[in-house]
Design an enzyme around this catalytic site. Structure first.
Site, PDB file in Angstrom:
ATOM      1  N   THR A  42       2.117   2.298  27.855  1.00 13.22           N
ATOM      2  CA  THR A  42       1.651   3.063  29.024  1.00 13.22           C
ATOM      3  C   THR A  42       0.901   4.301  28.548  1.00 13.22           C
ATOM      4  O   THR A  42       1.238   4.867  27.514  1.00 13.22           O
ATOM      5  CB  THR A  42       2.888   3.484  29.849  1.00 13.22           C
ATOM      6  OG1 THR A  42       3.538   2.309  30.309  1.00 13.22           O
ATOM      7  CG2 THR A  42       2.498   4.350  31.045  1.00 13.22           C
ATOM      8  N   SER A  44      -3.033   6.750  28.560  1.00 16.34           N
ATOM      9  CA  SER A  44      -4.486   6.623  28.450  1.00 16.34           C
ATOM     10  C   SER A  44      -4.932   6.079  27.099  1.00 16.34           C
ATOM     11  O   SER A  44      -6.093   5.710  26.944  1.00 16.34           O
ATOM     12  CB  SER A  44      -5.139   7.987  28.699  1.00 16.34           C
ATOM     13  OG  SER A  44      -4.674   8.922  27.744  1.00 16.34           O
ATOM     14  N   ALA A 101       1.958   8.126  22.314  1.00 19.49           N
ATOM     15  CA  ALA A 101       3.009   9.141  22.144  1.00 19.49           C
ATOM     16  C   ALA A 101       2.421  10.504  22.481  1.00 19.49           C
ATOM     17  O   ALA A 101       1.202  10.700  22.439  1.00 19.49           O
ATOM     18  CB  ALA A 101       3.542   9.135  20.709  1.00 19.49           C
ATOM     19  N   GLU A 121       9.852   2.120  28.008  1.00 16.20           N
ATOM     20  CA  GLU A 121       9.159   2.126  26.701  1.00 16.20           C
ATOM     21  C   GLU A 121      10.153   2.059  25.551  1.00 16.20           C
ATOM     22  O   GLU A 121       9.929   1.365  24.554  1.00 16.20           O
ATOM     23  CB  GLU A 121       8.301   3.394  26.571  1.00 16.20           C
ATOM     24  CG  GLU A 121       7.098   3.382  27.490  1.00 16.20           C
ATOM     25  CD  GLU A 121       6.314   4.680  27.484  1.00 16.20           C
ATOM     26  OE1 GLU A 121       5.107   4.635  27.735  1.00 16.20           O
ATOM     27  OE2 GLU A 121       6.905   5.749  27.239  1.00 16.20           O
TER      28      GLU A 121
HETATM   29  C1  5RP Z   1       4.046   7.344  28.806  1.00 14.71           C
HETATM   30  C2  5RP Z   1       3.937   7.716  27.388  1.00 14.71           C
HETATM   31  C3  5RP Z   1       2.557   7.738  26.817  1.00 14.71           C
HETATM   32  O1  5RP Z   1       2.448   6.739  25.848  1.00 14.71           O
HETATM   33  C4  5RP Z   1       2.316   9.107  26.237  1.00 14.71           C
HETATM   34  O2  5RP Z   1       2.487  10.061  27.280  1.00 14.71           O
HETATM   35  C5  5RP Z   1       0.907   9.231  25.659  1.00 14.71           C
HETATM   36  O3  5RP Z   1      -0.018   9.121  26.681  1.00 14.71           O
HETATM   37  P1  5RP Z   1      -1.577   9.314  26.428  1.00 14.71           P
HETATM   38  O4  5RP Z   1      -1.997   8.226  25.502  1.00 14.71           O
HETATM   39  O5  5RP Z   1      -2.174   9.222  27.807  1.00 14.71           O
HETATM   40  O6  5RP Z   1      -1.762  10.678  25.834  1.00 14.71           O
HETATM   41  O7  5RP Z   1       4.882   7.976  26.688  1.00 14.71           O
HETATM   42  O8  5RP Z   1       5.352   7.524  29.290  1.00 14.71           O
END
Ligand code: 5RP
Length: 254
Positions: A42, A44, A101, A121
């Site tokens: 999950t 971006s 992450a 996750e």
């Molecule tokens: C979602 C997560 C995401 O993987 C984490 O927040 C990183 O997100 P992004 O790639 O949008 O920076 O842990 O719960």
């Protein structure tokens, strides 16, 4: 309903970040082989891996992939790309899981949950033979908690008592509020989320356990001993370059 993702960008600098995220996600997606059960992350960054899996299935380069989504976000995107999905009731193990992450420490402990999905996750990361993390270089930190709070999913019934218990551990919990939605964020499981700031996290594994032991606190965003490799994208003279980080020799493994 079309939510067509591959990700809008608003400015040259956000274009550059999107390019880095895509480069890291593609490096991880290239590890997938036909026949695998794949955890779909999950956020971006991870969604670029989901989109690439869809493209590779469509082109015939990959076959017989089954995805296990970590959120509604990845479920919706996987359906758009016609990636066959399975639930945890239908499988016993996952070959490879790819996820983003919010912070990555040198020993590959992580903070996750920026997208409020850390509960699923973590379950999927723990079931995977290989859990691969994809980030741009802004996510690398010297110590966990340097920039990002620790998300803790809580039962709505117990949110006030959990918040008080967290304060006794030295954390400052803040109820995560919705964006373009009045009121708090409600997780995919129907719970609430506390973002907890700690002055320092000297013992991530200990804090993860202490948070989990609070009655009414569900999963939290500290991931210890789960990441097997991290693909980090940075720009070398303006060109995206992806490097791979492995856990240090002797690092704890779950
Ligand atoms: C979602 C997560 C995401 O993987 C984490 O927040 C990183 O997100 P992004 O790639 O949008 O920076 O842990 O719960």
């Amino acid at each position: 309903m079309n939510t067509s993702s591959p990700i809008p960008s608003a400015s040259p600098s956000s274009d550059r970040v999107v390019e880095l995220k895509r480069a890291a996600a593609e490096a991880a997606a290239r590890r997938i082989q036909s026949g695998m059960v794949v955890g779909l992350g999950t956020g971006s960054t991870a969604i670029h891996a989901v989109a690439l899996i869809g493209q590779l299935l469509r082109s015939g380069e990959l076959r017989d992939i089954r995805g296990v989504p970590t959120s509604y976000q990845s479920t919706v995107l996987a359906r758009e790309w016609r990636i066959p999905l399975v639930t945890l009731d239908e499988i016993e193990r996952i070959d490879l899981a790819i996820d983003g992450a919010d912070e990555v420490a040198p020993d590959l402990t992580l903070i996750k949950g920026g997208g409020a999905a850390q509960t699923r996750e973590k379950i999927i990361a723990a079931l995977a033979d290989e859990f691969v993390v994809v980030v741009d270089e802004s996510k690398l930190v010297d110590r966990l908690g340097a920039r990002f709070p620790v998300p803790v999913e809580v039962l709505p019934f117990a949110s006030a008592t959990v918040a008080r218990a967290i304060e006794r551990l030295g954390g400052q919990p803040i109820l995560r509020m919705g964006v373009r939605k009045a009121g708090p964020v409600v997780t995919d499981q129907g719970n609430l989320l506390l973002d907890v700031h700690f002055a320092a996290i000297p013992d991530p594994a200990g804090l993860e356990r202490e948070l989990k032991s609070i009655p009414g606190a569900l999963e939290n965003g500290i991931f210890v001993g789960l990441a097997r490799r991290v693909f980090v994208a940075g720009a070398a003279q303006g060109v995206p370059a992806v490097r791979e980080i492995l856990p240090p020799e002797g690092a704890a493994r779950r």
